[in-house]
Every structure is written in structure tokens, then in C-alpha cells.
Design an enzyme around this catalytic site. Structure first.
Site, mmCIF file in Angstrom:
data_model
loop_
_atom_site.group_PDB
_atom_site.id
_atom_site.type_symbol
_atom_site.label_atom_id
_atom_site.label_comp_id
_atom_site.label_asym_id
_atom_site.label_seq_id
_atom_site.Cartn_x
_atom_site.Cartn_y
_atom_site.Cartn_z
ATOM 1 N N ASN A 1 25.534 39.581 25.219
ATOM 2 C CA ASN A 1 25.914 40.414 26.360
ATOM 3 C C ASN A 1 24.792 41.423 26.573
ATOM 4 O OD1 ASN A 1 27.198 42.367 28.090
ATOM 5 N ND2 ASN A 1 29.193 41.656 27.356
ATOM 6 N N PRO A 2 24.336 41.614 27.828
ATOM 7 C CA PRO A 2 23.264 42.604 28.029
ATOM 8 C C PRO A 2 23.731 44.034 27.771
ATOM 9 C CG PRO A 2 23.981 41.662 30.145
ATOM 10 C CD PRO A 2 24.678 40.912 29.069
ATOM 11 N N ASP B 1 36.783 29.671 36.915
ATOM 12 C CA ASP B 1 35.876 28.959 37.817
ATOM 13 C C ASP B 1 35.666 27.488 37.448
ATOM 14 O OD1 ASP B 1 33.318 31.025 36.285
ATOM 15 O OD2 ASP B 1 34.006 29.053 35.621
ATOM 16 N N ASN C 1 37.655 32.746 32.175
ATOM 17 C CA ASN C 1 37.140 32.435 33.498
ATOM 18 C C ASN C 1 37.993 31.377 34.199
ATOM 19 O OD1 ASN C 1 35.162 34.227 32.840
ATOM 20 N ND2 ASN C 1 33.641 32.673 32.313
ATOM 21 N N HIS D 1 43.394 32.023 31.774
ATOM 22 C CA HIS D 1 43.790 32.702 33.016
ATOM 23 C C HIS D 1 43.903 31.758 34.200
ATOM 24 C CE1 HIS D 1 42.162 36.777 31.298
ATOM 25 N NE2 HIS D 1 43.194 36.298 30.634
ATOM 26 N N CYS E 1 58.521 24.599 43.688
ATOM 27 C CA CYS E 1 58.658 23.351 42.915
ATOM 28 C C CYS E 1 57.423 23.140 42.036
ATOM 29 C CB CYS E 1 58.873 22.167 43.867
ATOM 30 S SG CYS E 1 57.401 21.682 44.776
ATOM 31 N N TYR F 1 41.768 34.964 47.704
ATOM 32 C CA TYR F 1 41.483 33.802 46.837
ATOM 33 C C TYR F 1 40.814 32.678 47.636
ATOM 34 C CZ TYR F 1 43.664 35.945 42.838
ATOM 35 O OH TYR F 1 43.917 36.807 41.794
ATOM 36 N N CYS G 1 58.126 20.718 49.518
ATOM 37 C CA CYS G 1 59.338 21.526 49.783
ATOM 38 C C CYS G 1 59.112 22.598 50.846
ATOM 39 C CB CYS G 1 59.817 22.180 48.481
ATOM 40 S SG CYS G 1 58.762 23.515 47.892
HETATM 41 N N1 APR Z 1 25.274 37.357 30.503
HETATM 42 C C1 APR Z 1 26.204 37.779 29.611
HETATM 43 N N2 APR Z 1 27.071 38.789 29.853
HETATM 44 C C2 APR Z 1 26.974 39.395 31.054
HETATM 45 C C3 APR Z 1 26.028 39.017 32.041
HETATM 46 C C4 APR Z 1 25.165 37.945 31.712
HETATM 47 N N3 APR Z 1 24.227 37.532 32.573
HETATM 48 N N4 APR Z 1 26.194 39.823 33.125
HETATM 49 C C5 APR Z 1 27.206 40.669 32.826
HETATM 50 N N5 APR Z 1 27.654 40.421 31.581
HETATM 51 C C6 APR Z 1 28.742 41.084 30.856
HETATM 52 C C7 APR Z 1 28.988 42.520 31.217
HETATM 53 O O1 APR Z 1 28.135 43.380 30.466
HETATM 54 C C8 APR Z 1 30.449 42.686 30.807
HETATM 55 O O2 APR Z 1 30.533 43.074 29.443
HETATM 56 O O3 APR Z 1 29.928 40.396 31.176
HETATM 57 C C9 APR Z 1 31.016 41.281 30.951
HETATM 58 C C10 APR Z 1 31.975 41.125 32.116
HETATM 59 O O4 APR Z 1 33.094 41.926 31.837
HETATM 60 P P1 APR Z 1 34.297 41.912 32.886
HETATM 61 O O5 APR Z 1 33.765 42.016 34.259
HETATM 62 O O6 APR Z 1 35.310 42.911 32.388
HETATM 63 O O7 APR Z 1 34.895 40.435 32.762
HETATM 64 P P2 APR Z 1 35.873 39.863 31.671
HETATM 65 O O8 APR Z 1 35.646 40.486 30.334
HETATM 66 O O9 APR Z 1 35.803 38.393 31.764
HETATM 67 O O10 APR Z 1 37.303 40.344 32.240
HETATM 68 C C11 APR Z 1 38.461 39.824 31.599
HETATM 69 O O11 APR Z 1 39.820 40.775 33.353
HETATM 70 O O12 APR Z 1 40.240 41.209 35.568
HETATM 71 C C12 APR Z 1 40.549 40.377 34.517
HETATM 72 O O13 APR Z 1 41.323 38.175 34.746
HETATM 73 C C13 APR Z 1 40.160 38.953 34.819
HETATM 74 O O14 APR Z 1 39.459 37.249 33.242
HETATM 75 C C14 APR Z 1 39.200 38.579 33.693
HETATM 76 C C15 APR Z 1 39.530 39.602 32.615
#
Ligand code: APR
Length: 248
Positions: A214-215, A106, A104, A121, A132, A69, A151
Site C-alpha cells: 500500500n502506498p 469489480d 472489491n 461485498h 424473487c 450504480y 415478477c
Molecule cells: N496500490 C495499492 N494500494 C493503493 C493504491 C495502489 N495503487 N492506491 C490507493 N491504495 C490504497 C489506499 O492507500 C487505501 O489504503 O488503497 C486503500 C483504499 O482504501 P479504501 O478506499 O478505504 O478502500 P477499501 O479498504 O477497499 O474499503 C473497504 O469500504 O466503502 C466500503 O464497500 C466498500 O469494499 C469497500 C470497503
């Protein structure tokens, strides 16, 4: 980019008084944050979540988990929100009821100006005491094995690990927003992690129109009324441009 889908998404959003957005790691990919499940580049293709992202892993080897992390915090300190994050912050001002739910950690939505953000998350830029109530926000380097200044117990990342409960209020508010929205916008999530993955289905069952940006196809694509198969930075700015043209 599919101009028909862009226009369809813009019309749906322009007509909506209540919008719920759900973002995943793909929302931040174009800022430089790796996703989790993308082939080759996803974090889980390089690291084992069982060894790094569970309370059991932290109990077993807290220094190793914290090191991972600490590296992710250092990476986060180098990046900025992109135009897609900023567009969502602008839409929050334009739509009477606009809720942004994110998986996310971030904090990029906040940095882009979004206010009504439900973080399911936790946050990578928060560290909290394992004993604490102390917690500290920011991305300064806390060292290899930080202790609580109050602590002296060990600090841990302020994120929700697998097998841990999610923040109850945020979850409740997220499902409330999904139930009442007229448009549900899925951005950059593979739709495999619960309970976030259920929000779109709840919205759909209450009559909302679902848009996916989503791509790639996902576990939730079947719910979508409009699909923009593109990266979210350009997709969101193109939808916004179409929205502004129609509204002018
Ligand atoms: N724009 C939009 N979507 C995108 C892009 C982009 N430029 N690049 C990738 N993706 C998509 C991918 O196609 C995929 O469907 O983002 C998605 C990412 O999926 P994951 O990596 O599974 O992330 P997420 O869905 O946020 O995971 C959920 O899983 O591991 C845990 O806690 C972690 O919050 C996370 C949770």
C-alpha cells in the site's frame, strides 16, 4: 521501491505452502477504478454513502441509487485488470493453498484468471430482484429503473450495502483461510471496514507473517512484518520477479 521489503516479501511467499490475500479498492486503482477513502479522488469524498450505499437509501430513492450504480457499471465496462491482478492469478497456480479474499465488487480478479476468490461485498456486474431469486450477470445497460422479467418487481445492484449481512459462506471460508495461512498479504485496503479488517489480525494471532502492499500507512500497518510502500501493480510484479530469481 524498497528492494529490501520486496525481497523479504518474496522470501516469505516462496517459503509458504498456504497464503491468504486480502484486497481492497487500492488493488483496482491502477486499472482506473476509484477507491473510497483516498483524499480528493475517493468516492466517499464526492458521494455520500448514506444516500447511495445502504438499503435505506435504496428504499428512499431507488432510481437515484440505481443511477449511481448504473454509472459505476458503465465505468467498469471500460477497464481491464492490470499486471498485479494477473500476478495474483499466477501465484494461485504456484502456491498449494492460495485463497484470495476481496472487498472489491469489480470482478477484476476473476477476469485476470484468479479462481479461488471469496467476494465479500458482492459484484457490480450482477443485478438481482428485490423480491424473487432472479439475478442477471453482465454489464449491459439495464436502463434507469429495471424491473425483474419474472415478477416485475424492481431490480437492485448485486452488492452488499452498509448495514447488510455479508455472504455467510464467503466470510466463513475467509476466516478459515486466515487462520490456516502461513503468509497473509494485505493489498490496497485501508483496513477500516469489518469483518474484512479483522482477517489480518486473526492470521497474525495464528502465527502467520503479514505483508502489506500500500502506498500509504493503514489501520493494519502495525501488524505487518514486511511493508511495501508502493502501488500494487509494480510492487506485485517486482515481488514476483524477486521470487522467480530466487527460485531459479
Ligand atoms: N496500490 C495499492 N494500494 C493503493 C493504491 C495502489 N495503487 N492506491 C490507493 N491504495 C490504497 C489506499 O492507500 C487505501 O489504503 O488503497 C486503500 C483504499 O482504501 P479504501 O478506499 O478505504 O478502500 P477499501 O479498504 O477497499 O474499503 C473497504 O469500504 O466503502 C466500503 O464497500 C466498500 O469494499 C469497500 C470497503
Amino acid at each position: 521501491m524498497d528492494s529490501q521489503a520486496i525481497k523479504q516479501a518474496a522470501v516469505l511467499l516462496m517459503q509458504a505452502k498456504s497464503v491468504c490475500v486480502s484486497t481492497g479498492a487500492g488493488m483496482s486503482a491502477e486499472s482506473g477504478m476509484p477507491t473510497f477513502r483516498d483524499d480528493e479522488t475517493g468516492l466517499w469524498s464526492k458521494f455520500n454513502p448514506d444516500e447511495l450505499a445502504t438499503p435505506q437509501a435504496f428504499r428512499r430513492d431507488p432510481v437515484k441509487v440505481w443511477a449511481w450504480y448504473r454509472w459505476r457499471r458503465q465505468e467498469l465496462a471500460k477497464i481491464q485488470p492490470h499486471a498485479g491482478h494477473i500476478t495474483l492469478a499466477e501465484w494461485e497456480q504456484r502456491v498449494p493453498d492460495f485463497v484470495l479474499v476481496t472487498q472489491n465488487i469489480d470482478g477484476l480478479h476473476h477476469r485476470a484468471g484468479s479462481k479461488n476468490v471469496l467476494e465479500l461485498h458482492g459484484r457490480l456486474d450482477v443485478a438481482r430482484c428485490t423480491f424473487c431469486d432472479y439475478q442477471v450477470q453482465g454489464l449491459e445497460d439495464l436502463g434507469p429503473d429495471p424491473a425483474c422479467p419474472l415478477c416485475q418487481k424492481r431490480l437492485r445492484p448485486g452488492v452488499v450495502w452498509f448495514n447488510e449481512p455479508l455472504p455467510g459462506e464467503a466470510i466463513e471460508a475467509a476466516f478459515d483461510a486466515a487462520r490456516r495461512c502461513q503468509v497473509f498479504l494485505l493489498i490496497g485496503t485501508s483496513g477500516v471496514v469489518q469483518p474484512a479488517a479483522s482477517l489480518a489480525g486473526v492470521a497474525k494471532s495464528m502465527g502467520a507473517a503479514v505483508i502489506e502492499v500500500n502506498p500509504n500507512a493503514t489501520e493494519l500497518s502495525y501488524l505487518a512484518d514486511a511493508i511495501v510502500r508502493a502501488g500494487c501493480r509494480d510492487a506485485l510484479t517486482e515481488i514476483d520477479a524477486a521470487w522467480r530469481r530466487m527460485a531459479s
